[in-house]
Scaffold this motif. Sequence first.
Motif, PDB file in Angstrom:
ATOM      1  N   MET A   1       0.844  -1.185   0.000  1.00 40.87           N
ATOM      2  CA  MET A   1       0.000   0.000   0.000  1.00 40.87           C
ATOM      3  C   MET A   1       0.880   1.236   0.000  1.00 40.87           C
ATOM      4  O   MET A   1       1.969   1.228   0.542  1.00 40.87           O
ATOM      5  N   ARG A   2       0.352   2.324  -0.569  1.00 37.82           N
ATOM      6  CA  ARG A   2       1.112   3.561  -0.639  1.00 37.82           C
ATOM      7  C   ARG A   2       0.250   4.721  -0.174  1.00 37.82           C
ATOM      8  O   ARG A   2      -0.331   5.439  -0.985  1.00 37.82           O
ATOM      9  N   PRO A   3       0.127   4.928   1.156  1.00 32.78           N
ATOM     10  CA  PRO A   3      -0.688   6.043   1.640  1.00 32.78           C
ATOM     11  C   PRO A   3      -0.188   7.374   1.126  1.00 32.78           C
ATOM     12  O   PRO A   3       0.972   7.722   1.317  1.00 32.78           O
ATOM     13  N   THR A   4      -1.049   8.129   0.495  1.00 32.85           N
ATOM     14  CA  THR A   4      -0.663   9.395  -0.126  1.00 32.85           C
ATOM     15  C   THR A   4      -0.074  10.406   0.860  1.00 32.85           C
ATOM     16  O   THR A   4       0.945  11.011   0.588  1.00 32.85           O
ATOM     17  N   PRO A   5      -0.682  10.609   2.051  1.00 39.69           N
ATOM     18  CA  PRO A   5      -0.165  11.679   2.909  1.00 39.69           C
ATOM     19  C   PRO A   5       1.283  11.499   3.322  1.00 39.69           C
ATOM     20  O   PRO A   5       1.965  12.469   3.579  1.00 39.69           O
ATOM     21  N   ARG A   6       1.755  10.246   3.377  1.00 38.96           N
ATOM     22  CA  ARG A   6       3.094  10.029   3.910  1.00 38.96           C
ATOM     23  C   ARG A   6       4.076   9.514   2.879  1.00 38.96           C
ATOM     24  O   ARG A   6       5.254   9.472   3.131  1.00 38.96           O
ATOM     25  N   LYS A   7       3.625   9.098   1.707  1.00 39.51           N
ATOM     26  CA  LYS A   7       4.527   8.417   0.801  1.00 39.51           C
ATOM     27  C   LYS A   7       4.772   9.143  -0.504  1.00 39.51           C
ATOM     28  O   LYS A   7       5.529   8.692  -1.322  1.00 39.51           O
ATOM     29  N   ALA A   8       4.118  10.266  -0.714  1.00 39.17           N
ATOM     30  CA  ALA A   8       4.316  10.965  -1.977  1.00 39.17           C
ATOM     31  C   ALA A   8       5.474  11.943  -1.877  1.00 39.17           C
ATOM     32  O   ALA A   8       5.430  13.035  -2.413  1.00 39.17           O
ATOM     33  N   PHE A   9       6.508  11.573  -1.147  1.00 35.38           N
ATOM     34  CA  PHE A   9       7.680  12.426  -1.029  1.00 35.38           C
ATOM     35  C   PHE A   9       8.539  12.272  -2.280  1.00 35.38           C
ATOM     36  O   PHE A   9       8.588  11.235  -2.905  1.00 35.38           O
ATOM     37  N   ALA A  10       9.236  13.351  -2.659  1.00 37.44           N
ATOM     38  CA  ALA A  10      10.070  13.305  -3.852  1.00 37.44           C
ATOM     39  C   ALA A  10      11.370  12.597  -3.558  1.00 37.44           C
ATOM     40  O   ALA A  10      11.857  12.588  -2.432  1.00 37.44           O
ATOM     41  N   ALA A  11      11.948  12.007  -4.605  1.00 36.54           N
ATOM     42  CA  ALA A  11      13.226  11.299  -4.431  1.00 36.54           C
ATOM     43  C   ALA A  11      14.317  12.250  -3.983  1.00 36.54           C
ATOM     44  O   ALA A  11      15.290  11.857  -3.361  1.00 36.54           O
ATOM     45  N   SER A  12      14.155  13.531  -4.302  1.00 34.61           N
ATOM     46  CA  SER A  12      15.207  14.491  -3.976  1.00 34.61           C
ATOM     47  C   SER A  12      15.291  14.799  -2.487  1.00 34.61           C
ATOM     48  O   SER A  12      16.172  15.513  -2.055  1.00 34.61           O
ATOM     49  N   VAL A  13      14.372  14.260  -1.687  1.00 32.35           N
ATOM     50  CA  VAL A  13      14.410  14.532  -0.259  1.00 32.35           C
ATOM     51  C   VAL A  13      15.612  13.879   0.402  1.00 32.35           C
ATOM     52  O   VAL A  13      16.061  14.299   1.450  1.00 32.35           O
ATOM     53  N   PHE A  14      16.146  12.839  -0.245  1.00 34.46           N
ATOM     54  CA  PHE A  14      17.215  12.065   0.388  1.00 34.46           C
ATOM     55  C   PHE A  14      18.509  12.159  -0.418  1.00 34.46           C
ATOM     56  O   PHE A  14      18.510  12.428  -1.597  1.00 34.46           O
ATOM     57  N   THR A  15      19.626  11.883   0.264  1.00 32.77           N
ATOM     58  CA  THR A  15      20.915  11.775  -0.402  1.00 32.77           C
ATOM     59  C   THR A  15      21.573  10.479  -0.003  1.00 32.77           C
ATOM     60  O   THR A  15      21.585  10.134   1.168  1.00 32.77           O
ATOM     61  N   VAL A  16      22.111   9.743  -0.968  1.00 36.17           N
ATOM     62  CA  VAL A  16      22.648   8.409  -0.688  1.00 36.17           C
ATOM     63  C   VAL A  16      23.871   8.475   0.207  1.00 36.17           C
ATOM     64  O   VAL A  16      24.738   9.305   0.034  1.00 36.17           O
ATOM     65  N   ALA A  17      23.914   7.547   1.146  1.00 34.66           N
ATOM     66  CA  ALA A  17      25.124   7.356   1.939  1.00 34.66           C
ATOM     67  C   ALA A  17      25.771   6.069   1.486  1.00 34.66           C
ATOM     68  O   ALA A  17      25.322   4.999   1.815  1.00 34.66           O
ATOM     69  N   VAL A  18      26.785   6.160   0.675  1.00 30.56           N
ATOM     70  CA  VAL A  18      27.497   4.977   0.238  1.00 30.56           C
ATOM     71  C   VAL A  18      28.362   4.477   1.388  1.00 30.56           C
ATOM     72  O   VAL A  18      28.929   5.269   2.126  1.00 30.56           O
ATOM     73  N   LEU A  19      28.436   3.175   1.524  1.00 35.65           N
ATOM     74  CA  LEU A  19      29.171   2.610   2.659  1.00 35.65           C
ATOM     75  C   LEU A  19      30.598   3.147   2.708  1.00 35.65           C
ATOM     76  O   LEU A  19      31.133   3.419   3.766  1.00 35.65           O
ATOM     77  N   ALA A  20      31.185   3.298   1.534  1.00 37.31           N
ATOM     78  CA  ALA A  20      32.572   3.755   1.501  1.00 37.31           C
ATOM     79  C   ALA A  20      32.675   5.273   1.416  1.00 37.31           C
ATOM     80  O   ALA A  20      33.756   5.823   1.365  1.00 37.31           O
ATOM     81  N   GLY A  21      31.503   5.957   1.359  1.00 37.07           N
ATOM     82  CA  GLY A  21      31.535   7.398   1.218  1.00 37.07           C
ATOM     83  C   GLY A  21      30.894   8.079   2.407  1.00 37.07           C
ATOM     84  O   GLY A  21      31.305   7.905   3.548  1.00 37.07           O
ATOM     85  N   VAL A  22      29.825   8.865   2.143  1.00 35.42           N
ATOM     86  CA  VAL A  22      29.146   9.569   3.215  1.00 35.42           C
ATOM     87  C   VAL A  22      28.505   8.557   4.145  1.00 35.42           C
ATOM     88  O   VAL A  22      27.831   7.647   3.704  1.00 35.42           O
ATOM     89  N   SER A  23      28.705   8.696   5.422  1.00 35.79           N
ATOM     90  CA  SER A  23      28.169   7.706   6.361  1.00 35.79           C
ATOM     91  C   SER A  23      26.875   8.205   6.973  1.00 35.79           C
ATOM     92  O   SER A  23      26.641   9.400   7.095  1.00 35.79           O
ATOM     93  N   LEU A  24      26.046   7.244   7.376  1.00 39.29           N
ATOM     94  CA  LEU A  24      24.820   7.565   8.068  1.00 39.29           C
ATOM     95  C   LEU A  24      25.132   8.077   9.460  1.00 39.29           C
ATOM     96  O   LEU A  24      26.173   7.743  10.034  1.00 39.29           O
ATOM     97  N   PRO A  25      24.224   8.847  10.048  1.00 41.66           N
ATOM     98  CA  PRO A  25      24.431   9.234  11.444  1.00 41.66           C
ATOM     99  C   PRO A  25      24.545   7.989  12.311  1.00 41.66           C
ATOM    100  O   PRO A  25      23.813   7.019  12.139  1.00 41.66           O
ATOM    101  N   ALA A  26      25.458   8.031  13.219  1.00 43.13           N
ATOM    102  CA  ALA A  26      25.712   6.856  14.051  1.00 43.13           C
ATOM    103  C   ALA A  26      24.525   6.556  14.943  1.00 43.13           C
ATOM    104  O   ALA A  26      23.809   7.453  15.374  1.00 43.13           O
ATOM    105  N   THR A  27      24.329   5.283  15.192  1.00 44.45           N
ATOM    106  CA  THR A  27      23.291   4.863  16.126  1.00 44.45           C
ATOM    107  C   THR A  27      23.774   5.138  17.544  1.00 44.45           C
ATOM    108  O   THR A  27      24.841   4.676  17.937  1.00 44.45           O
ATOM    109  N   PRO A  28      22.999   5.880  18.334  1.00 41.23           N
ATOM    110  CA  PRO A  28      23.449   6.144  19.710  1.00 41.23           C
ATOM    111  C   PRO A  28      23.619   4.840  20.483  1.00 41.23           C
ATOM    112  O   PRO A  28      22.887   3.883  20.285  1.00 41.23           O
TER     113      PRO A  28
END
Length: 619
Positions: A1-28
């Motif tokens: 299912m694809r609820p419209t209010p929460r899932k119609a976000f554009a792809a540009s909202v995110f930036t890829v974190a490649v494992l060998a490149g930009v890292s994700l924020p660390a898990t506390p």
Amino acid sequence: MRPTPRKAFAASVFTVAVLAGVSLPATPAAATPHAAPSAAACTPAQVVTNGGFESGTSPWSQSSTSVITNRTGQTAHGGTTFAWLDGVGSTHTDTLSQSVTIPSGCSSATLTFWLHIDTAETTSSTAYDKLTAKIGTTTLATYSNLNKNTGYAQKSFDVSAFAGQTVNVAFTGTEDSSLQTSFVVDDVALDTSGDTTPPADSTRTPAAPSYTVSLSSNTSGTVWTGHESATFTNASSTALSEVYLRLWDNYHGTCSSLPIAVSNVTGGTAGALSVDCTALKIDLSTPLTQGQTATIGFDLGITVPSGADRFGYDGAFSFIGNALPVLAVKDAAGWHLDPYTNNGESFYSLAADFKVTLDHPSTLLVPATGASVDTPGSSGRTITTATASKVRDFAWAAGPFTKISGTSTAGTPINVYSVTGISSANAQSMLTTAKTAVDAHASRFGAYPYGELDAVIDNNFWFGGMEYPGFVLDLVSTTALTHEIGHQWWYGIVGDDEYNSPWLDEAFTDYATDLALSKTGTSCWNSVSWASTAEKITNSMAYWDTHSSRYSTVVYGYGKCALHDLRRVLGDTAMAKLLKDYATSHWYGVSTTAEFKAAAQAATTTDLTSFWTQHRIDG
């Protein structure tokens, strides 16, 4: 299912974190210490080293330096290197082996390899040349010139009995004095999983369900009455004394006014309704031992409520999803009797066969799961008979739809049914999208198996879109329709427990949607922000129903981005092969997070432990 209010976000909202490149924020760091693992715990693993022969010959032992090769005359299943036994055309023996240790803490161990056989032998009755596959001293299978094939075929063997042992995986090929036979082996793997002492029989049961349904509607298609029967087999070694029917759409009513009413049960005794009247226990007339089959039957009444919902009517148009009672699943965790969620899906069912006969006014078109045939009924009525094999659910709609049809390039028939108010241009656009999407997904994950595909379009759907086997509900949206059609593979063909592991269908489908729309996920992690240490991609709907505003962002958004990151670690070719092989090995089965992680680890020499931790993928 694809609820419209929460899932119609554009792809540009995110930036890829490649494992060998930009890292994700660390898990506390967690505040509480981790318990020491039990000595008997199983960490799923792939224990064959260099199974694709791409890293030289070590640690394989071969009878000659020409067995592991990339020479011309044969091709690899994956990569460029393979093991070529025999093919000499004279008396000859080749051997190939590797010593492996199967962990003692694992109850399941499966040896797989891909095999291609070609031969100059012309006989159709005599096995002159042979290949034997063994583990330890046990012969798993013997193949010969009589098993010649075009391309590769995967072979699979349960070797769980060797848990805790160090044994040789060995192949021996022998040729007689003339006419060559080549035995070509590639991508050897031995996957382990499961604890040695599971809390209960982990076999999913009741298995091989088959449903036969006959219903008749009122003049508007909002009320349906008739009969349903379900035949099933107990696959478990534990006797089956009861089953549960999931009456999912009782969520849309009350226990005093049931939209889904079951009565006059045969083959067992109905108990009390539970889980907000969405679960009905039926004690079987006679307990089933392993391999035994039984049938239950019951009268069925369906009353469709008002509302443009996956179960509801919008004006003259009725949408009837999750209305047919289906059998709940029992496995090592017991009976899965999770509550209905309107935030996502709760549906966990095994692949089944359906034959559904729908008697309705001829003024109504009735798109449905499976292949449909219309025949004349009584005066002014039509009987639509829909049959579907290996599907997890059945859905239909009824109304004076406008229908257009076409066929995808690969040959899948597509029907688009539009409610009043959908322009012909938009309907044509959705037909074009459906044709493109079904072929794009099929090329990546395997041929679409359900015959025709029906798309029902209504811009009043609050939820955006909803998937059923061979049947989807959607808005006029290229992205949403491509997503719902992607669900034909991820949940439809490759099943999962949607309540406890929603990422396995939603994240995988959103990733597939990106690929189909030529999106590479290059801007996935731009605004990543974990809400808490408890928030994980792999959380269940129990968590997301109490954190509903985060469900789409994490499961769909971060989930697909994690898969884009995995593609960057493995490489495009290896990731594509991983997903296609994984779909093939789980075709009509059930996927788990542990199984996918094991398959991904087997596809690379890079240790993915930190990858799963970084991306909050547990299980």
